[in-house]
Design a protein around this motif. Structure first.
Motif, short mmCIF file in Angstrom:
data_model
loop_
_atom_site.label_atom_id
_atom_site.label_comp_id
_atom_site.label_asym_id
_atom_site.label_seq_id
_atom_site.Cartn_x
_atom_site.Cartn_y
_atom_site.Cartn_z
N VAL A 35 0.69 -1.32 -0.04
CA VAL A 35 -0.06 -0.12 0.04
C VAL A 35 0.88 1.24 -0.02
CG1 VAL A 35 -1.98 -1.34 1.13
CG2 VAL A 35 -0.17 -0.14 2.66
N ASN A 36 2.23 1.04 0.09
CA ASN A 36 3.13 1.89 -0.08
C ASN A 36 4.15 1.99 -1.13
OD1 ASN A 36 2.52 4.04 2.41
ND2 ASN A 36 2.62 2.11 3.28
N ALA A 37 3.54 1.32 -2.33
CA ALA A 37 4.49 0.76 -3.31
C ALA A 37 5.28 2.13 -4.17
CB ALA A 37 3.72 0.09 -4.23
N ASP A 38 6.54 1.83 -4.31
CA ASP A 38 7.48 2.82 -4.87
C ASP A 38 7.88 3.78 -3.86
OD1 ASP A 38 7.76 1.41 -7.22
OD2 ASP A 38 5.69 2.16 -8.02
N ARG A 39 7.58 3.66 -2.36
CA ARG A 39 7.94 4.70 -1.49
C ARG A 39 8.73 3.79 -0.48
NH1 ARG A 39 2.73 6.20 -2.49
NH2 ARG A 39 1.74 5.44 -0.54
N ALA A 40 9.74 4.37 0.13
CA ALA A 40 10.37 3.77 1.28
C ALA A 40 9.55 3.60 2.58
CB ALA A 40 11.75 4.48 1.54
N VAL A 41 9.78 2.47 3.12
CA VAL A 41 9.20 2.28 4.23
C VAL A 41 10.18 1.75 5.42
CG1 VAL A 41 7.34 0.72 5.78
CG2 VAL A 41 6.94 1.33 3.27
N SER A 42 10.51 2.63 6.43
CA SER A 42 11.34 2.44 7.29
C SER A 42 11.21 1.20 8.34
CB SER A 42 11.66 3.50 8.14
OG SER A 42 10.51 3.66 9.17
N VAL A 43 12.34 0.66 8.58
CA VAL A 43 12.31 -0.40 9.72
C VAL A 43 11.25 0.09 10.92
CG1 VAL A 43 13.83 -1.92 11.12
CG2 VAL A 43 14.49 -1.49 8.92
N ASN A 44 11.65 0.98 11.38
CA ASN A 44 10.81 1.63 12.23
C ASN A 44 9.35 1.42 12.04
OD1 ASN A 44 13.03 2.16 14.12
ND2 ASN A 44 13.11 4.14 13.40
N SER A 45 8.95 1.89 10.96
CA SER A 45 7.59 1.82 10.39
C SER A 45 7.06 0.35 10.55
CB SER A 45 7.27 2.36 9.35
OG SER A 45 7.46 3.67 9.37
N LEU A 46 7.85 -0.47 10.06
CA LEU A 46 7.68 -2.03 10.04
C LEU A 46 7.56 -2.64 11.45
CD1 LEU A 46 9.98 -3.23 7.11
CD2 LEU A 46 7.49 -2.86 6.81
N MET A 47 8.46 -2.22 12.43
CA MET A 47 8.22 -2.47 13.65
C MET A 47 6.98 -1.93 14.50
SD MET A 47 12.26 -1.76 14.55
CE MET A 47 11.91 -1.88 16.60
N GLN A 48 6.68 -0.67 14.07
CA GLN A 48 5.35 -0.14 14.57
C GLN A 48 4.33 -0.90 14.44
OE1 GLN A 48 4.93 4.07 13.78
NE2 GLN A 48 2.88 4.10 14.72
N GLU A 49 4.31 -1.43 12.98
CA GLU A 49 3.07 -2.19 12.20
C GLU A 49 2.80 -3.49 13.04
OE1 GLU A 49 -0.21 -3.42 10.54
OE2 GLU A 49 0.49 -1.25 10.26
N LEU A 50 4.01 -3.90 13.14
CA LEU A 50 3.96 -5.53 13.61
C LEU A 50 3.79 -5.54 15.11
CD1 LEU A 50 6.69 -7.11 11.64
CD2 LEU A 50 4.39 -7.30 11.13
N TRP A 51 4.35 -4.76 15.94
CA TRP A 51 4.38 -4.68 17.44
C TRP A 51 3.98 -3.46 18.23
CZ3 TRP A 51 8.90 -6.53 14.79
CH2 TRP A 51 9.15 -7.93 14.57
#
Length: 294
Positions: A35-51
């Motif tokens: 849903v954020n294709a072609d845009r950078a998604v930070s590791v911090n954002s991924l961590m926030q989403e998962l946990w």
């Protein structure tokens, strides 16, 4: 080319259109990237989403593991190497990841292009083309967004955004159909939409107008009475002034409410005046999206 569908249950298809299986956490990670294709998604954002606000101490390593699983899945789907996927599709950019659309077809990307082109056409007065493009955009939805993904904070916010975008696309398409005289075909759809969105004033206004143009003035006024009752009982509010004005116009048979006949040409040759504004968006659409519907 891999296909990723998010407008409904999230599904990944390989080059032979066979579904690909992903475990829940890697699928959720891929959903956020999609849903954020072609845009950078930070590791911090991924961590926030998962946990959320309580990531485990091993969160960074776990995300790397999930990224590896997604890359292997995409490599198998594309019959290519994991290294090629890492270089061209699921790319590392510093402490972020980017899902490139170079070899991935996303329904959300096609939807957003169609919706933007359709809305531009409507704004330019090209109601037939606008209705067609917006109808194609809405038809890409197969149910609630990411219904089979356990959404965290960031995905939930994106889902809200997409749900609002869908309502806008539906509203713009209905407006275009009213402008081109298709009110008879809209009554069943608007009846359902007002039931699903009982406080959405624009859907009620469109239903009132469609019913009035069909010669069903009493039913049109009844829509207003039901909406007023619900607004007062649930929110303590009166309908907006534009609805009250429409009610008054219907009561006195205001001639300006009469619509064009279906198939009548757009006034002022808007198609020719503003064609370039629409084409700048339409030319970016996939070839399949430009096929006529129906």
């Amino acid at each position: 080319m891999v296909q990723i569908h998010v407008l409904g249950p999230m599904t990944v298809f390989d080059e032979e259109s066979e579904p690909v299986v992903l475990a829940p956490k890697p699928r959720r990670l891929l959903a956020l990237l999609a849903v954020n294709a072609d845009r950078a998604v930070s590791v911090n954002s991924l961590m926030q989403e998962l946990w959320g606000s309580n990531p485990p101490r091993t969160a960074t390593a776990t995300i790397q593991t999930y990224i590896g699983q997604v890359r292997r899945t995409l490599a198998e789907a594309l019959r290519t190497s994991v290294a090629e996927v890492a270089d061209e599709i699921l790319i590392t950019e510093g402490s972020s990841y980017v899902l490139s659309t170079s070899r991935v077809a996303l329904d959300i990307a096609e939807y957003e292009l169609l919706a933007a082109a359709g809305s531009t056409a409507v704004q330019c007065g090209d109601f037939v083309r606008g209705s067609d493009l917006l109808g194609q955009a809405v038809a890409l939805w197969r149910g609630p967004v990411l219904v089979n993904v356990e959404a965290g904070e960031l995905l939930s916010a994106r889902i809200v955004h997409l749900d609002e975008s869908l309502l806008c696309a539906e509203e713009h398409r209905i407006y275009a159909d009213l402008q081109r005289g298709a009110h008879h075909t809209l009554v069943p759809e608007l009846t359902e939409l007002t039931a699903r969105h009982p406080l959405h004033e624009n859907f009620h206004r469109h239903l009132m107008l469609a019913l009035y143009r069909c010669g069903r003035r009493a039913e049109s006024l009844a829509v207003m009475r039901r909406l007023r009752t619900r607004l007062v009982e649930e929110l303590g509010l009166e309908p907006s002034p534009f609805l009250i004005q429409m009610e008054q116009d219907i009561l006195r048979g205001e001639p300006s409410l009469d619509g064009p006949r279906l198939g009548a040409p757009d006034r002022g040759s808007a198609r020719h005046r503003e064609r370039s504004a629409v084409q700048s968006l339409v030319h970016r659409l996939p070839r399949s999206a430009m096929q006529p519907t129906g």
